[in-house]
Design a protein around this motif. Structure first.
Motif, PDB file in Angstrom:
ATOM      1  N   ILE A   1      43.786  33.650  40.916  1.00 52.26           N
ATOM      2  CA  ILE A   1      44.143  34.757  40.323  1.00 52.26           C
ATOM      3  C   ILE A   1      44.622  34.746  38.806  1.00 52.26           C
ATOM      4  O   ILE A   1      45.155  33.850  38.330  1.00 52.26           O
TER       5      ILE A   1
ATOM      6  N   GLU B   1      45.452  38.926  34.565  1.00 47.66           N
ATOM      7  CA  GLU B   1      45.460  40.476  34.883  1.00 47.66           C
ATOM      8  C   GLU B   1      45.763  40.655  36.116  1.00 47.66           C
ATOM      9  O   GLU B   1      46.637  41.828  36.330  1.00 47.66           O
ATOM     10  N   GLN B   2      45.267  39.726  37.259  1.00 50.30           N
ATOM     11  CA  GLN B   2      45.679  40.301  38.255  1.00 50.30           C
ATOM     12  C   GLN B   2      47.105  40.081  38.439  1.00 50.30           C
ATOM     13  O   GLN B   2      47.750  40.860  39.292  1.00 50.30           O
TER      14      GLN B   2
END
Lengths: 733, 331
Positions: free
Chosen positions: A142, A145-146
């Motif tokens: 992850i 940004e995520q």
């Protein structure tokens, strides 16, 4: 204010020394014994009044210099509250989870997951988190940004769910590369985010920090300032871990074809508590297992090489098991069945196989059977039509005769399919064969006029065919004399590459690409009437090099490690249908036609390359380095300038409170050293020291002049004071 | 240097200087004091002195004839001159100057002040060597030698004797270092005067660092007994010159008293007071008829022996001229 080395402050006590000496040294210490004092009268001593300090300002300045010196050496720093406040601004945290094979040990993965959860629980809303997993390679699970895109209320649960799906693999631990990737990820995110506020940068490493971790990537990387590393160490219950590796080279083409016993290296971890292990084949029956098992004694931190136990059924036994340690993830050694490779060599010529004056005689002796190779030399005259199957199944064709047109077509097709053919010009009559195979109408050829003998020169050692002779000790071809050779016009062969010349400048060995394959042309034979090549030590390696160049010997290595790229044998690459590789978990991986390597070796075990002709097996094992499971000293990371955040109780042995305290102190000191290094207060202290020194020098110079001027004026007053003082002294004496 | 040192290295070489006039060829005291054995030191000096004395005009002194006397009943017939009887047919008895040997008594001051020395040896060592030299010399001539060691009281006493092995005892006593306290000539000299019933020679070796006022009555009690008294006043060159360089705290060796002294300031007054002290001592000795010799400890000891003998010769002649005592020495 705190001090990194507070002991240096004791140096301030040195200030008192000159003052005390000044006070103590009141009069002469010289003492003389004399026979009688009856003729002597006492003299009034002219002492200086030492009980009163003079030039107080100068003394203070000098004392201040000493104090500042001690102060600077004690390395002062301010405990950083500002850093703590940065956390509240929002930190960038990379959660780095070790998924290497060593994490498969009992209980470790659960511990790692719970550590990850506890880290995520402490994450603030303003923080940005990236989750990475690493073994041999680093994967971003992850990204920042995520994380930013996730709903702040759902972030933790989503990430924890994602992490819980992870599981340790079988690859080795490339910790250095993972740390570099994590640090770079934070820096990249800062650049992309463009956030002006300074946030805490933190890498949280959840790993077993095993000894076998690869830190090479850290050598070429400068750890960023203010990038803190928090280590969440996971531990397992038992520390005894033994591993086994194959040490016998089973890929050699030399030696006899007989099976020699396998050498197995057993390695015991340095923190092991057990020393006795058992080695046995996995598929033995229970009754025979006890009788055939090999008892091994390996002290902690040592390794020994033992012979593998005898196998009841060699075709079945492919798995060696080591028992007796606490962890079995590295206790299995897979061995691919040892198969001799059939190599068909087609010799086109009319030589008598037993005639030592011919060329075939030497070819048959050069290709003897070995443990890995089973060469089969077929001799056919070029004037008669050769069966197409014999040409197709041949791994190498040596042409040393004039070949009829029908055979030439087959040979041309053989070459175009990507094979290698060796054409030896025994006479100028074979020039036509060469021209046909090269796809030209004619080529000029004539017998060379050799003065006594010719030698090879200008050899292309960089060519794959001749690289094995590239070392100077192997590259001497001057001992090989060539009595006769055929001169051909190289200009007629536009794509030809001359691999070796004769000393006269004529080409000796030529490579000519024909279709996908390559045509090798020797303008001189190796039989005794032409040259001494067959009798030299270069001949056999040269023939094997041609075999290898043709891709025949590739893929013979029988042992690979997880993560290795496995080359597909040349013969199988030519399979018209797509190849399939069956992995140890029985899953099938399809290979594209022409794919040269297989990369998905993510499981240890026996892999099978399935093809229409035959199946080929190869074994993939756990890398030996991954089996070194003893804990790596934390100082190994500190050497690379990694800044540690704070003491984690899990970093040390829970049983040892002393060790806990020591490690705690060491890490606190390391943290203080980092703060002190950042602030560098000592520089300001040294500047102050220089300033005070300059003032002291100026003041000392200024004070000497007035003293000289007023010396006479103050003499009487001084004498009067001295007499008063000396009167007391005289009475003492 | 050890006891086996070459004797030739003991003698001074070079021309005489103003400080040491006429000492060329004499035994250097510094070299001499390196010899550990006191007896050997004395032997070196005396034997060297004998070599020189052969060239001296002072030789041949011995027991001397004085006069004849008519034999009377009760005289020892051994002393009848039979040759004169043969010529004159009368009995005469020969009379000699002294029928006994010299009885010499050495008085050595062993007070603490005698422990001072600036030249590598102390006054006590010098005085001991001087006494040993005289004792050796007299002993070889057959004279009886006694020894008294004193400081403020009598420490050791050896009656005058001339027996084999007695000299050895005296030497051992002289080798002892001073252990006493202050110098006080009065009690020991009075004690000695009471003990010596037989008249003889008394040699006093001391630094006389005591009250000069008490010196005359102390020495007078010796002279009153009819003894010939010789005083060797031994002083260190540093005591005579007081040539110290730097100021220091001077400690009295006898009383332990400390005094800060700047030598440059007190040198003149010191010398003046010392000269006064020496002159007083000398005048006292002259008044009492005592031979007085001032001996800096850097003076060769064979000169001391020579001075001693010359004084004895002068005294003998003076005694003859004055027709004084019948007691004569054989030296």
């Amino acid at each position: 204010m705190s001090f990194l080395y507070p002991l240096f402050l004791a140096g301030i006590a040195a200030v008192g020394l000159p003052i005390v000496l000044h006070m103590i040294r009141r009069h002469t210490r010289k003492r003389v014994e004399f026979s009688s004092l009856m003729f002597l009268r006492t003299t009034i001593p002219r002492f200086k009044n030492r009980s009163r300090l003079e030039n107080l300002l100068l003394l203070i300045l000098r004392c201040l210099i000493l104090c500042l010196l001690a102060f600077a050496f004690s390395r002062p720093f301010f405990p950083r509250e500002a850093v703590e406040s940065r956390v509240r601004l929002g930190s960038r945290i990379v959660l780095l989870i070790d998924t290497s094979a060593s994490m498969r040990r009992a209980g470790m993965w659960d511990q790692a997951i719970s550590e990850a959860q506890s880290v995520l629980d402490s994450v603030d809303q303003a923080d940005r988190v990236c989750v990475m997993s690493f073994d041999q390679s680093t994967k971003t699970q992850i990204g920042f940004e995520q994380w930013g895109a996730l709903d702040p209320t759902q972030r933790k649960s989503v990430v924890i769910e994602h992490i819980s799906k992870l599981s340790p693999g079988w690859a080795l631990t490339n910790l250095g590369s993972a740390l570099v990737s994590a640090a770079e990820a934070i820096e990249d995110d800062e650049v992309n985010d463009g956030q002006q506020t300074i946030a805490m940068r933190q890498v949280v490493l959840i790993s077993d920090l095993q000894e076998g971790s690869n830190l090479e990537a850290m050598h070429a990387y400068e750890w960023p300032e203010e990038m803190e590393l928090v280590v969440k160490l996971v531990r397992c219950q038992g520390t005894t871990n033994a591993a086994l590796q194959l040490v016998t080279d089973r890929s050699g083409f030399g030696g006899s074809a007989d099976d020699s016993p396998l050498g197995i290296r057993i390695t015991n971890s340095s923190d092991a508590t057990a020393e006795r292990f058992q080695l046995n084949w996995a598929d033995e029956t229970a009754a025979s297992a006890s009788s055939r098992a090999v008892d091994v004694y390996v002290p902690p931190g040592h390794s020994i090489v033992v012979r593998a136990p005898d196998r009841a059924d060699e075709s079945k036994a492919r798995k060696l098991i080591l028992t007796g340690d606490d962890h079995d993830f590295d206790n299995t050694l897979y061995l691919a069945p040892h198969l001799q490779q059939q190599v068909n060599i087609l010799y086109i010529g009319s030589d008598d196989p037993n005639d030592s004056k011919g060329m075939l005689y030497y070819v048959r002796r050069a290709f003897g059977a070995t443990s890995a190779l089973k060469p089969h030399v077929i001799s056919r005259p070029g004037s008669k039509t050769i069966a197409a199957a014999e040409i197709e199944t041949a791994h190498l064709i040596i042409t040393a005769d004039v070949v009829n047109q029908e055979n030439l077509v087959s040979l041309r097709r053989y070459l175009e399919s990507g094979r290698t053919l060796l054409l030896v010009l025994k006479s100028i009559d074979e020039a036509k064969t060469l021209a046909t195979l090269a796809g030209i109408e004619t080529i000029e050829s004539q017998e060379a006029d050799v003065d006594r003998y010719a030698m090879l020169s200008r050899i292309e050692f960089k060519h794959p065919l001749l690289t094995l002779f590239s070392e100077p000790r192997f590259g001497d071809f001057t001992q090989i004399h060539f009595w006769k050779y055929r001169r051909i016009n190289i200009g007629d062969l536009p794509d030809a590459r001359v691999l070796a010349h004769f000393d006269s400048g004529d080409p000796a060995w030529i490579e000519l690409p024909v279709g996908k394959g390559s045509l090798l042309v020797f303008t001189c034979g190796w039989h005794p009437s032409d040259s001494q090549l067959a009798l030299s030590s270069k001949f056999v390696p040269l023939l094997y090099s041609i075999l290898e160049y043709g891709g025949v010997l590739a893929g013979q290595q029988s042992q690979y490690f997880v993560g290795d790229h496995i080359p597909i044998p040349q013969s199988m690459k030519l399979e018209p249908a797509n190849l399939q590789i069956r992995k140890p978990d029985n899953s099938l991986v399809s290979l594209d036609a022409g794919q040269r390597v297989f990369t998905q070796t993510d499981l240890p075990g026996i892999y099978t390359i399935e093809s229409s002709a035959e199946n080929q097996l190869f074994a993939v094992n756990l890398p030996a380095r991954e089996c070194q499971t003893a804990a790596m000293p934390i100082e190994d990371l500190e050497r690379f300038g990694v800044l540690f955040k704070q003491t984690s109780a899990s970093l040390v042995e829970p049983s040892s409170s002393v060790a806990l305290e020591r490690t705690s102190q060491a890490r606190r000191h390391s943290s203080f050293a980092g703060l002190e290094y950042e602030q560098k207060v000592w520089r300001w202290v040294f500047i102050a020291l220089l300033a005070v020194s300059l003032i002291e020098i100026w003041l000392a110079g200024w004070l000497t002049r007035p003293v000289q001027r007023t010396e006479n004026r103050g003499q009487k007053t001084e004498d009067r004071e001295q007499r008063t003082e000396d009167r007391h002294l005289t009475s003492d004496l | 240097m050890t006891d086996k040192a070459a004797p030739s290295s003991l003698y001074r070489r070079g021309r005489a200087t103003t400080d040491n006039p006429g000492t060329d060829g004499m035994i250097d005291p510094v070299s001499l004091m390196r010899i550990k054995s006191m007896e050997l030191r004395a032997k070196v000096i005396v034997e060297g002195f004998w070599k020189g004395i052969h060239r001296s005009p002072y030789h041949g002194f011995s027991v001397e004839f004085t006069e004849y006397r008519q034999y009377t009943l009760g005289d020892d017939p051994r002393y009848i001159d039979w040759r004169l009887y043969a010529r004159s047919d009368r009995f005469y008895v020969k009379k000699f100057e002294d029928e006994t040997n010299l009885c010499c008594h050495l008085l050595i001051d062993h007070s603490r002040s005698m422990g001072y020395g600036s030249g590598g040896y102390t006054k006590s060592q010098y005085a001991g060597t001087l006494a040993a030299t005289l004792a050796y010399f007299l002993f070889t001539q057959g004279d009886a030698v006694g020894l008294t060691i004193f400081d403020d009281q009598l420490r050791k006493y050896f009656a005058p004797r001339n027996r084999p092995g007695y000299l050895r005892r005296l030497m051992l006593a002289l080798e002892a270092s001073p252990e006493g306290s202050a110098t006080d000539l009065g009690p020991p000299l009075q004690h000695i005067a009471g003990m010596l019933t037989r008249r003889g020679l008394i040699v006093l070796i001391s630094d006389l660092l005591t009250s000069i006022d008490r010196l005359e009555p102390d020495l007078g009690c010796l002279c009153a007994g009819g003894h010939d008294v010789v005083v060797f006043h031994v002083l260190d060159p540093a005591e005579l010159n007081f040539d110290f360089n730097s100021p220091a705290i001077f400690q009295d060796m006898e009383s332990g008293r400390n005094m800060y002294v700047n030598p440059s300031d007190v040198q003149t007054s010191y010398r003046r007071m010392l000269d006064k002290h020496l002159a007083k001592a000398k005048s006292i000795c002259q008044n009492l008829g005592i031979d007085y010799h001032l001996f800096p400890t850097d003076r060769p000891l064979d000169l001391a022996l020579l001075d001693f003998l010359q004084d004895r010769m002068r005294r003998r002649k003076r005694g003859r001229y004055r027709g004084g005592s019948k007691v004569r020495t054989n030296v």
